[in-house]
Design a protein around this motif. Structure first.
Motif, PDB file in Angstrom:
ATOM      1  N   ILE A  47       0.796  -1.268  -0.141  1.00  0.00           N
ATOM      2  CA  ILE A  47       0.148   0.042   0.021  1.00  0.00           C
ATOM      3  C   ILE A  47       0.926   1.123  -0.125  1.00  0.00           C
ATOM      4  CG2 ILE A  47      -1.483   1.395   1.535  1.00  0.00           C
ATOM      5  CD1 ILE A  47      -2.788  -1.205   2.316  1.00  0.00           C
ATOM      6  N   MET A  48       1.906   1.155   0.911  1.00  0.00           N
ATOM      7  CA  MET A  48       2.624   2.386   0.950  1.00  0.00           C
ATOM      8  C   MET A  48       3.513   2.688  -0.272  1.00  0.00           C
ATOM      9  SD  MET A  48       1.476   3.961   3.628  1.00  0.00           S
ATOM     10  CE  MET A  48       2.466   5.339   3.243  1.00  0.00           C
ATOM     11  N   SER A  49       4.091   1.433  -0.786  1.00  0.00           N
ATOM     12  CA  SER A  49       4.990   1.667  -1.879  1.00  0.00           C
ATOM     13  C   SER A  49       4.037   2.458  -3.033  1.00  0.00           C
ATOM     14  CB  SER A  49       5.167   0.247  -2.623  1.00  0.00           C
ATOM     15  OG  SER A  49       6.071  -0.294  -1.590  1.00  0.00           O
ATOM     16  N   ILE A  50       2.707   1.727  -3.447  1.00  0.00           N
ATOM     17  CA  ILE A  50       1.752   2.379  -4.229  1.00  0.00           C
ATOM     18  C   ILE A  50       1.615   4.060  -4.124  1.00  0.00           C
ATOM     19  CG2 ILE A  50      -0.644   2.301  -5.142  1.00  0.00           C
ATOM     20  CD1 ILE A  50      -0.454  -0.624  -4.695  1.00  0.00           C
ATOM     21  N   VAL A  51       1.428   4.316  -2.648  1.00  0.00           N
ATOM     22  CA  VAL A  51       1.127   5.527  -2.467  1.00  0.00           C
ATOM     23  C   VAL A  51       2.375   6.574  -2.773  1.00  0.00           C
ATOM     24  CG1 VAL A  51       0.871   7.239  -0.290  1.00  0.00           C
ATOM     25  CG2 VAL A  51      -0.554   5.152  -0.720  1.00  0.00           C
ATOM     26  N   TYR A  52       3.452   6.253  -2.316  1.00  0.00           N
ATOM     27  CA  TYR A  52       4.670   6.871  -2.664  1.00  0.00           C
ATOM     28  C   TYR A  52       4.788   6.959  -4.485  1.00  0.00           C
ATOM     29  CZ  TYR A  52       9.275   8.139  -4.119  1.00  0.00           C
ATOM     30  OH  TYR A  52      10.517   8.673  -4.616  1.00  0.00           O
ATOM     31  N   PHE A  58       1.183   8.631  -5.912  1.00  0.00           N
ATOM     32  CA  PHE A  58       0.446   9.815  -5.326  1.00  0.00           C
ATOM     33  C   PHE A  58       1.231  10.875  -4.886  1.00  0.00           C
ATOM     34  CE2 PHE A  58      -2.426   6.154  -5.419  1.00  0.00           C
ATOM     35  CZ  PHE A  58      -3.469   6.546  -6.318  1.00  0.00           C
ATOM     36  N   ILE A  59       2.505  10.618  -4.581  1.00  0.00           N
ATOM     37  CA  ILE A  59       3.231  11.646  -3.783  1.00  0.00           C
ATOM     38  C   ILE A  59       3.912  12.599  -4.794  1.00  0.00           C
ATOM     39  CG2 ILE A  59       4.948  12.125  -2.006  1.00  0.00           C
ATOM     40  CD1 ILE A  59       2.435  10.932  -1.058  1.00  0.00           C
ATOM     41  N   LYS A  83       8.608  14.224  -0.050  1.00  0.00           N
ATOM     42  CA  LYS A  83       8.723  13.034  -0.818  1.00  0.00           C
ATOM     43  C   LYS A  83       9.673  12.104  -0.187  1.00  0.00           C
ATOM     44  CE  LYS A  83       8.567  11.444  -5.270  1.00  0.00           C
ATOM     45  NZ  LYS A  83       7.460  11.171  -5.917  1.00  0.00           N
ATOM     46  N   PHE A 142       8.049   9.735   2.448  1.00  0.00           N
ATOM     47  CA  PHE A 142       7.237   8.857   1.864  1.00  0.00           C
ATOM     48  C   PHE A 142       7.806   7.835   1.323  1.00  0.00           C
ATOM     49  CE2 PHE A 142       3.648  11.867   2.915  1.00  0.00           C
ATOM     50  CZ  PHE A 142       2.639  10.803   3.306  1.00  0.00           C
ATOM     51  N   LYS A 143       8.830   8.117   0.735  1.00  0.00           N
ATOM     52  CA  LYS A 143       9.781   7.102   0.052  1.00  0.00           C
ATOM     53  C   LYS A 143      10.589   6.315   0.948  1.00  0.00           C
ATOM     54  CE  LYS A 143      13.694   6.984  -3.299  1.00  0.00           C
ATOM     55  NZ  LYS A 143      14.802   7.783  -4.092  1.00  0.00           N
TER      56      LYS A 143
END
Length: 215
Positions: A12-17, A20-21, A29, A32-33
């Protein structure tokens, strides 16, 4: 249970970064990376040491160093050096659990890849007068080849897949930076990069069944 929960959050967090970031502000940036790498580190730490407790320690150090490199890559040379150190820790880890010689087909592919990439990248940089950077790129290619070479010698399928993904990610980044723009480069680079680190984390709890697994 916790492994599945953390793995889900990694995705999920990989997709967000990746999707979407925005690029600015840079500090957001970078933050979130690093989140997926922090989760991968936690996932790796929770893995039982299937092959060797020392192997687990070395992989954890490699993951941590690469996480630092993720933030430092915005200062390219510093980030490059840090990633180089991360690769060296992975080499130490793979050498510690070496089980077999590298298959001939894999050796041929890795050597061919190294010659092609070194000639292409360093030749381009040399022609632009970037002699120091050209030499640094050759050194980096040698180190990632050694990382991949040693991964094959573990007969650990997750270590091998991770090494291939890491080389692919690094190659895409280098081509995009020094040769020509690669379509969807950010998606390709970070997807394969996070995948590589996750595979290394999985490799902690994997034991090869046969010494000649890949032959």
């Amino acid at each position: 249970m916790w492994n599945k929960i953390i793995a889900t959050f990694i995705v999920i967090m990989s997709i967000v970064y990746i999707f979407f970031i925005p690029s600015d502000p840079v500090l957001v940036k970078i933050a979130f990376k690093l989140i997926p790498m922090l989760l991968i580190l936690l996932f790796a730490w929770l893995q039982p040491a299937g092959a060797s407790s020392r192997y687990k320690t070395l992989i954890l150090i490699g993951l941590f160093v690469c996480m630092l490199a993720d933030g430092l890559i915005y200062w390219f040379i510093i980030g490059l050096i840090t990633f180089l150190i991360g690769h060296i820790w992975y080499i130490f880890a793979f050498r510690h659990v070496k089980k077999t010689t590298i298959p001939r087909w894999a050796a041929i592919i890795l050597i061919g890849y190294g010659i092609l990439m070194a000639g292409w990248l360093s030749g381009t940089l040399w022609s632009k007068g970037e002699t120091i950077l050209a030499a640094a790129v050759i050194l980096y290619i040698v180190v990632i080849l050694l990382m991949g070479w040693n991964a094959f010698q573990t007969a650990n399928k997750f270590a091998i897949i991770g090494a291939i993904l890491f080389m692919f990610s690094d190659s895409t980044l280098a081509i995009n930076k020094f040769i020509a723009d690669v379509p969807f480069s950010d998606v390709i680079i970070m997807t394969s990069y996070y995948g590589a680190q996750f595979m290394f984390a999985l490799s902690i709890n994997y034991s090869a069944v046969r010494k000649n697994l890949l032959k």
